[in-house]
Design an enzyme around this catalytic site. Structure first.
Site, PDB file in Angstrom:
ATOM      1  N   THR A  18       1.358  -1.697  -2.826  1.00  0.00           N
ATOM      2  CA  THR A  18       2.212  -1.567  -4.282  1.00  0.00           C
ATOM      3  C   THR A  18       0.550  -2.434  -5.216  1.00  0.00           C
ATOM      4  OG1 THR A  18       4.722  -1.884  -3.948  1.00  0.00           O
ATOM      5  CG2 THR A  18       3.712  -3.489  -5.282  1.00  0.00           C
ATOM      6  N   SER A  62       2.120   1.356   3.152  1.00  0.00           N
ATOM      7  CA  SER A  62       1.333   0.909   4.231  1.00  0.00           C
ATOM      8  C   SER A  62       2.327   1.495   5.804  1.00  0.00           C
ATOM      9  CB  SER A  62       1.367   0.056   4.330  1.00  0.00           C
ATOM     10  OG  SER A  62       3.104  -1.015   4.740  1.00  0.00           O
ATOM     11  N   THR A  94       2.504  -4.057   1.586  1.00  0.00           N
ATOM     12  CA  THR A  94       3.475  -5.090   2.525  1.00  0.00           C
ATOM     13  C   THR A  94       4.280  -5.124   3.248  1.00  0.00           C
ATOM     14  OG1 THR A  94       5.314  -5.368   0.322  1.00  0.00           O
ATOM     15  CG2 THR A  94       3.337  -7.277   0.296  1.00  0.00           C
ATOM     16  N   ASP A  95       4.696  -3.586   3.503  1.00  0.00           N
ATOM     17  CA  ASP A  95       5.528  -2.983   4.516  1.00  0.00           C
ATOM     18  C   ASP A  95       5.205  -3.191   6.034  1.00  0.00           C
ATOM     19  OD1 ASP A  95       6.782  -2.628   2.241  1.00  0.00           O
ATOM     20  OD2 ASP A  95       6.927  -0.656   2.060  1.00  0.00           O
TER      21      ASP A  95
HETATM   22  N1  ASP Z   1       6.356  -1.839  -1.027  1.00  0.00           N
HETATM   23  C1  ASP Z   1       4.318  -2.400   0.349  1.00  0.00           C
HETATM   24  C2  ASP Z   1       4.339  -2.485  -0.385  1.00  0.00           C
HETATM   25  O1  ASP Z   1       4.322  -3.699  -1.099  1.00  0.00           O
HETATM   26  C3  ASP Z   1       4.290   0.123  -0.157  1.00  0.00           C
HETATM   27  C4  ASP Z   1       3.741  -0.261   1.154  1.00  0.00           C
HETATM   28  O2  ASP Z   1       4.171  -1.160   1.679  1.00  0.00           O
HETATM   29  O3  ASP Z   1       2.549   0.850   1.009  1.00  0.00           O
HETATM   30  O4  ASP Z   1       2.858  -2.455  -0.839  1.00  0.00           O
END
Ligand code: ASP
Length: 338
Positions: A18, A62, A94-95
């Site tokens: 993100t 991720s 973050t995932d």
């Molecule tokens: N929502 C996720 C992020 O915070 C997408 C990911 O993990 O790539 O980046």
């Protein structure tokens, strides 16, 4: 210990997520496409903290980061430490931060701070958190007090140990928490405050040519009879983690399948609660922790299911036989605390 080295040199390595996501088209959702230079260029204050070098390593959501990517990344970080960099920041989605950061923690044999960060709000939203997270992460990476703590996660101005941090909310800025241990510190203005230190984690050395075999993470739920467990070996899994109830308990109906699985591959027992550790000898019913441990299952200790799966995956990749895999896993598990 306070302060930072005279004009620290910090390497920022981007993997996507993100924090690096913008719209590909007016009506579409955002996708990771910003480079490490873009991320660094958007936060001019970084230059007041450190000399920054930026590397775009991957541009992925991720969930698509592989163990192979992280092994390769660990080698890049070790090379840069040897060249004299004072700290490293990894930006990613973050995932999977809780798994990727713990993977790096186990793989890396470095003393400089390695700090993983990301964002919950992408750059085209009204209040993106990526720039602030990147700035705080660089402050921590440049801090002398953050050395020797292993891999850290800095989000929302808090410093977490990779071994305990969890993503607890799908969208909140305060999603990252360490419910089992609390934070190691925080960032306030230009100050990095470290208030707790981690025991040194046992490391596992992997080459990019080492084969990483699949490890299943099997949840445990009310009334589950464990029928999927009998299929794991045929599906190619080489290890399994049972994310059990409470202190390490499963329905008695699952016990036979778990015992038989443990004769085929290493099986680790973790708690789905997300904090605390698996007990060893408190309960005695069929499917209790003591029952499962007596049937050849390995305790995950204070590692949750996802962290146990990371440790077992790396232990499997680094060892030739089951005895060695178990010994390596247990070494990592037991190094979590003093
Ligand atoms: N929502 C996720 C992020 O915070 C997408 C990911 O993990 O790539 O980046």
């Amino acid at each position: 210990m306070t302060g930072q080295v005279q004009r620290a040199k910090v390497l920022v390595i981007s993997l996507g997520g993100t924090i690096a996501s913008t719209s590909a088209s007016a009506d579409g959702g955002v996708v990771p496409q910003l480079s490490a230079d873009d991320l660094v260029g958007a936060v001019p204050d970084l230059r007041t903290v450190a000399d920054i070098e930026a590397i775009s390593f991957r541009q992925l959501p991720s969930g698509d980061i592989s163990f192979g990517d992280l092994v390769a990344l660990a080698h890049v970080i070790e090379d840069y430490e040897a060249q004299g960099v004072n700290g490293v920041v990894v930006t990613q989605g973050t995932d999977t931060i809780e798994e990727a950061s713990f993977t790096l923690d186990i793989l890396l044999d470095v003393s400089i701070p390695v700090v993983v960060t990301g964002a919950m709000r992408h750059p085209t939203l009204a209040s993106p958190d990526g720039p602030g997270n990147l700035l705080s992460a660089v402050k921590v990476a440049a801090a002398i007090s953050a050395r020797g703590l292993g891999c850290l996660v800095v989000m929302n101005d808090e410093v977490h140990a990779a071994r305990f941090v969890r993503k607890m909310h799908s969208s909140s800025l305060s999603t990252f928490q360490s419910p089992g241990s609390g934070v190691l510190g925080w960032v306030a203005e230009e100050r990095v405050r470290i208030v707790a230190r981690c025991a040194p984690l046992a490391t596992v050395n992997l080459d990019e040519s080492d084969v990483v075999s699949p490890v299943a993470l099997v949840g445990c739920a009310l009334g589950d009879d464990g029928r999927t467990l009998g299929e794991l070996q045929r599906l190619g899994y080489r290890g399994a983690v049972i994310d059990a109830f409470g202190a390490g308990h499963v329905p008695s109906m699952m016990v036979g399948a778990i015992e038989s699985l443990a004769t085929m591959m290493p099986v680790v027992l973790s708690s789905r609660t997300g904090a605390g550790e698996v007990l060893e000898h408190t309960y005695g019913f069929a499917g209790s922790e003591s029952d499962l441990l007596s049937r050849g299952v390995i305790s995950g200790g204070a590692l949750d299911g996802r962290k146990s799966r990371v440790a077992l995956t790396l232990a499997l990749a680094a060892s030739r036989d089951a005895k060695n895999t178990t010994a390596l896993f247990v070494k990592v598990r037991d190094s979590l605390s003093y």
